[in-house]
Design an enzyme around this catalytic site. Structure first.
Site, PDB file in Angstrom:
ATOM      1  N   GLN A 136      -9.265 -11.826  -8.579  1.00  0.00           N
ATOM      2  CA  GLN A 136      -8.844 -10.825  -7.599  1.00  0.00           C
ATOM      3  C   GLN A 136      -9.471 -11.110  -6.230  1.00  0.00           C
ATOM      4  O   GLN A 136      -8.788 -11.080  -5.207  1.00  0.00           O
ATOM      5  CB  GLN A 136      -9.259  -9.435  -8.103  1.00  0.00           C
ATOM      6  CG  GLN A 136      -8.668  -8.299  -7.307  1.00  0.00           C
ATOM      7  CD  GLN A 136      -9.151  -6.946  -7.802  1.00  0.00           C
ATOM      8  OE1 GLN A 136     -10.130  -6.860  -8.562  1.00  0.00           O
ATOM      9  NE2 GLN A 136      -8.486  -5.889  -7.390  1.00  0.00           N
ATOM     10  N   HIS A 195      -2.804  -7.938 -13.626  1.00  0.00           N
ATOM     11  CA  HIS A 195      -3.475  -6.682 -13.973  1.00  0.00           C
ATOM     12  C   HIS A 195      -3.758  -6.469 -15.453  1.00  0.00           C
ATOM     13  O   HIS A 195      -4.640  -5.681 -15.787  1.00  0.00           O
ATOM     14  CB  HIS A 195      -2.705  -5.516 -13.343  1.00  0.00           C
ATOM     15  CG  HIS A 195      -2.734  -5.567 -11.846  1.00  0.00           C
ATOM     16  ND1 HIS A 195      -1.765  -6.225 -11.112  1.00  0.00           N
ATOM     17  CD2 HIS A 195      -3.654  -5.116 -10.953  1.00  0.00           C
ATOM     18  CE1 HIS A 195      -2.079  -6.158  -9.832  1.00  0.00           C
ATOM     19  NE2 HIS A 195      -3.214  -5.487  -9.698  1.00  0.00           N
TER      20      HIS A 195
END
Ligand code: HEM
Ligand SMILES: *[C@@H]1O[C@H](CO)[C@@H](O)[C@H](O)[C@H]1NC(C)=O
Ligand SMILES: *[C@@H]1O[C@H](CO)[C@@H](O)[C@H](O)[C@H]1NC(C)=O
Ligand SMILES: *[C@@H]1O[C@H](CO)[C@@H](O)[C@H](O)[C@H]1NC(C)=O
Ligand SMILES: *[C@@H]1O[C@H](CO)[C@@H](O)[C@H](O)[C@H]1NC(C)=O
Length: 593
Positions: free
Chosen positions: A195, A380
Site C-alpha cells: 500500500q 484489499h
C-alpha cells in the site's frame, strides 16, 4: 394520396431498420487480433493495421513464418510458473552458474517489459494516438483504448446491455465470509509495504475523474516521502545537512507535526494540531502501517545524509538532499525486486536487481502509469479481520485513524507485530472485509465509467489464451454458473472482478492473470527509472562507492534494523512457528463476520 401517406408513414421505419443493422461500429467486435489496430473506414467498414505484429490478413490473424515458429515453441505461462515454483534442486544448481543467472534475469526483464508500450499510447479520452494523449501527464495511460461509445453492449457486442449491479456483485462474490489466509504466508508487513509503495504512483485524481492521476512522476519518485510538489518538499525539509524535519519522542525519531511543517494532511477533525504528523502523502496519517513505513524512510533518509556528509563535508544541503533521495529510490527498487517481488512470486529462481542486464537491450528509460495497473493493484483482500499489535486486538474502528499506536508502541514493536500477522489471500474471491468492500465497489464502477475492455481482451494482449467459459476462469462450477447468469457471456466479463475471481495457482496468493498482467507493469516501472539508465547507474550518482553500495545491498531487514535500537523479527512472510498461531486466531468464531 392514401398511398403517399402510407409511404410517408413507412419511411421512418425503413430508416430505423437500416440504421439498426448498419450502425454497429465494426471495431466493437474487436476484429483485429494479435495487437492489430482497428480503424473505422467509411460508414461501416474497418481496417486492421497489422504493422510489426508478425501477423497479416484482414484481421491480423495469419502468422508469418517466424511468428508460427515462435508461437509453437513458446511454453504456456502456467507451465513456466510451475517450473519456477517447484524443483528447488534444479534452481539451486542454476544459481551457481552466473552466466545462466544473468541470462534468465535479463530474459525475465525484457520479456515482461516488452509488453508495455513505451512511449505510452492511449488514455481514457483518446482511443487513437494523439499528441495530447502523449503529452498530458495528468492522465493515466491506457494499455487498451476504451470500448467505443457506440457499441451495442458496455463491453462491445457480447453480454447484456446492462452490466450486473455492482453492489450485488461485490457482496456475492468478493465479500469475506471467513478469513482466508494467504497460503504463501504473506504478512501485514508486506501488505502495508504494498500500500505504501504503490500510493506514490497510484493516486487517482477524482476531482478530474477516474482516468486522471495526481502522481505526475509516474513511477518510483518517493513523492510519498518527499511530497508531490516542490513547495511541499521544502516544508518537509530541515535545510540542514540535507535532512528532513523530525521530532524526538521518548528518545526516538518520528515524523514532525504539522505545527512544524505547515502542509495539508487529512486527519479526523477532532485531532489537535500537535498530534497531526506531516508526511509527503497527505493520506498516510490515517493508517498506522503507512505511518510506520513513513517513519522508517524518514530515519533512513537522515541516516544516509549523515553518511554522505561524512564523506563530502563540503557539499551543500541541496546536494546532500538530492543525492540521499536518489539513494533511497535505489534502495526502494532493490527491496521491491529482491524482497517484495521475490516473495510474491514464490519463485525458486532468485531474482536480482542489476540494471546492467539491460544496457545492451532496446529498453526505454521512461514509464507512464496505466489505469489498468491502478485497478489491478486493489489488493484489499490482504487486510485481516482485525489487527493484532503486541498481543492486543484492534478492530478496524480502533485501528484506522488511530494516530497514537505508532508513538505508543514504537517502531520495533509495530514491525514485529505486522511481520507476525498473516495477510489474506488476494485471489479466489470472497475475501474482502466488509469495512473496505466499498473500495472494490468503487473500482468496478470506475472501470465501467472508463469503459475498460473486457477481461478476455486483456488476456489476449498479454499473450494469454482468452477463457472460453466461466468454469475455465474460476476453476469450479457454482460461482461460474452464477457469473454466467449475470454476465451472459465470458467475453463480457469485466477486468477487475475477473482478476479476483480467477482460480488461484495451487497454494499461491493469486492466479495466472494477476501474475502475467501485474509483472510487466511492475518491472517496467521499476527498471524504467532514470537511475537504472547507463548515465545514472554509477557510483558518482550516489555520492561515491559508499552510497552505491547502500543501494546495491539494500534489504527490508536493513531498512528496519539500521534504524531501530533492537532488531525485531522482520520479513514479508510470517515466521514458521507463529504461522499456525495467527491462523488459529483468525479461525476463532468471534473474529468471523
Ligand atoms: C485497512 C486498509 C485499507 C483501507 C482502509 C483502504 C482504503 C482505500 C480507499 C478509501 C481508497 C480510495 C478508493 C476510492 O476513492 O475509490 C483506496 C484506494 C486504493 N487502495 Fe486501499 N485501503 C487499504 C489497504 C490497501 C492495501 C493493503 C492495498 C495494497 C496494495 C491498497 C491498494 C489501494 C489502491 C491501489 C488504491 C487506488 C489508489 C488510487 O488510485 O488513488 N489498499 N483504498
Ligand atoms: C474478421 O473478423 C470479423 C469480425 O470478427 C469476421 O466477421 C470476419 O469473418 C473475419 N475475417 C476474416 C477474413 O477472418
Ligand atoms: C546467482 O544468483 C544468486 C542469487 O542472487 C547468487 O546468490 C549467486 O551467487 C549467483 N551465482 C553466481 C555464480 O553469480
Ligand atoms: C490535461 O487534460 C485535462 C483534461 O482535458 C485538462 O484539464 C488539463 O488542463 C490538461 N493538462 C495540461 C497540463 O494541459
Ligand atoms: C502448521 O501446521 C501444519 C499442520 O497443520 C504443519 O505442517 C506446519 O509445519 C505448521 N507450521 C508452519 C507452517 O509454520
Amino acid at each position: 394520396m392514401e398511398a403517399a401517406k402510407m409511404i410517408l408513414l413507412l419511411v421512418p421505419f425503413c430508416f430505423l431498420k437500416v440504421a439498426d443493422t448498419t450502425a454497429i461500429n465494426p471495431c466493437c467486435y474487436y476484429p483485429c487480433q494479435n495487437k492489430g489496430v482497428c480503424v473505422n473506414v467509411g460508414k461501416d467498414g474497418y481496417e486492421c493495421d497489422c504493422t510489426r505484429t508478425g501477423y497479416y490478413g484482414v484481421n491480423c490473424s495469419i502468422p508469418s513464418f517466424w511468428s508460427s515458429v515462435h508461437k509453437f515453441l513458446k511454453p504456456s505461462p502456467s507451465f513456466v510458473h510451475h517450473i519456477l515454483t517447484h524443483y528447488q534442486w534444479f534452481w539451486d544448481i542454476l544459481a551457481g552458474i552466473s552466466f545462466i543467472n544473468d541470462s534468465l534475469m535479463r530474459y525475465v526483464l525484457t520479456a515482461r517489459s516488452n509488453l508495455i508500450p513505451s512511449p505510452p499510447t492511449y488514455n481514457s479520452d483518446y482511443n487513437y494516438l494523439s499528441w495530447e494523449g502523449y503529452a498530458n501527464v495528468s492522465y493515466f495511460t491506457r494499455l487498451l483504448p476504451p470500448v467505443p461509445k457506440d457499441c451495442p453492449t458496455p463491453t462491445g457486442t457480447q453480454g447484456y446491455t446492462e452490466l450486473p449491479d455492482v453492489k450485488q456483485l461485490a457482496e456475492k462474490f468478493l465479500l469475506r465470509r471467513k478469513f482466508i489466509p494467504d497460503p504463501q504466508g504473506t504478512n501485514l508487513m508486506f501488505a502495508f509495504f504494498a500500500q505504501h509503495f504503490t500510493h506514490q504512483f497510484l493516486r487517482t485524481d477524482f476531482d478530474r475523474g477516474p482516468g486522471f492521476t495526481k502522481a505526475l512522476g509516474h513511477g518510483v519518485d518517493l513523492s510519498h516521502v518527499y511530497g508531490g510538489s516542490l513547495e511541499r518538499q521544502h516544508h518537509l525539509r530541515l535545510f540542514k545537512d540535507g535532512k528532513l524535519k523530525y521530532q524526538v519522542v521518548n528518545g526516538d525519531v518520528f515524523l514532525p507535526s504539522v505545527t512544524d511543517v505547515p502542509i495539508k494532511m487529512k486527519y479526523p477533525h477532532t485531532l489537535p494540531e500537535e498530534k497531526r504528523l506531516a508526511i509527503g502523502h497527505d493520506l498516510f496519517g490515517l493508517i498506522p502501517g503507512l505511518m510506520m513505513y513513513a517513519t522508517l524512510w524518514l530515519r533512513e533518509h537522515n541516516r544516509v545524509c549523515d553518511i554522505l556528509k561524512g564523506e563530502h563535508p563540503t557539499w551543500s544541503d541541496e546536494q546532500l538532499f538530492q543525492t540521499a533521495r536518489l539513494i533511497l529510490i535505489g534502495e526502494t527498487i532493490k527491496i521491491v525486486i529482491e524482497d517484495y517481488v521475490q516473495h510474491l512470486s514464490g519463485y525458486n529462481f532468485k531474482m536480482t536487481f542489476n540494471p546492467e542486464l539491460l544496457f545492451h537491450e532496446h529498453f526505454q528509460y521512461r514509464n507512464r502509469i496505466a489505469v489498468e495497473f491502478d485497478h489491478l493493484y486493489h489488493w484489499h483482500p490482504l487486510m485481516p479481520n482485525s489487527f493484532i499489535i503486541k498481543g492486543q486486538e484492534f478492530p478496524y474502528e480502533e485501528f484506522l485513524f488511530n494516530t497514537e499506536i505508532l508513538l505508543n508502541v514504537g517502531l520495533e514493536a509495530l514491525v514485529e507485530s505486522f511481520s507476525k500477522q498473516r495477510a489474506g489471500r488476494i485471489g479466489g474471491g470472497k475475501n474482502i472485509h466488509e469495512n473496505i468492500l466499498p473500495v472494490s465497489i468503487g473500482v468496478i464502477e470506475h472501470g465501467r465509467q472508463l469503459r475498460l475492455q473486457p477481461f478476455n481482451q486483456y488476456r489476449k494482449w498479454f499473450g494469454l489464451t482468452p477463457y472460453k467459459s466461466f468454469q475455465e476462469l474460476t476453476g469450479e462450477t457454482e460461482v461460474a454458473a452464477q457469473l454466467e447468469k449475470l454476465y451472459g457471456h465470458i467475453d463480457a466479463m469485466e477486468f477487475f472482478p475477473a482478476l479476483l475471481l480467477e482460480a488461484p495457482y495451487e497454494n499461491a496468493i493469486f492466479g495466472e492473470s494477476m501474475v502475467e498482467m501485474g509483472a510487466p507493469f511492475s518491472l517496467k516501472g521499476l527498471m524504467g527509472n532514470p537511475i537504472c539508465s547507463p548515465d545514472y547507474w554509477k557510483p558518482s550518482t550516489f555520492g561515491g562507492k559508499t552510497g552505491f553500495d547502500i543501494v546495491k545491498t539494500a534489504t527490508l531487514e536493513k531498512l528496519v534494523c539500521l534504524n531501530v535500537k533492537k532488531c525485531p523479527y522482520v520479513a514479508f512472510h510470517v515466521p514458521h512457528d507463529v504461522d499456525n498461531e495467527s491462523e488459529r486466531r483468525e479461525r476463532e468464531p468471534s473474529t468471523e463476520l
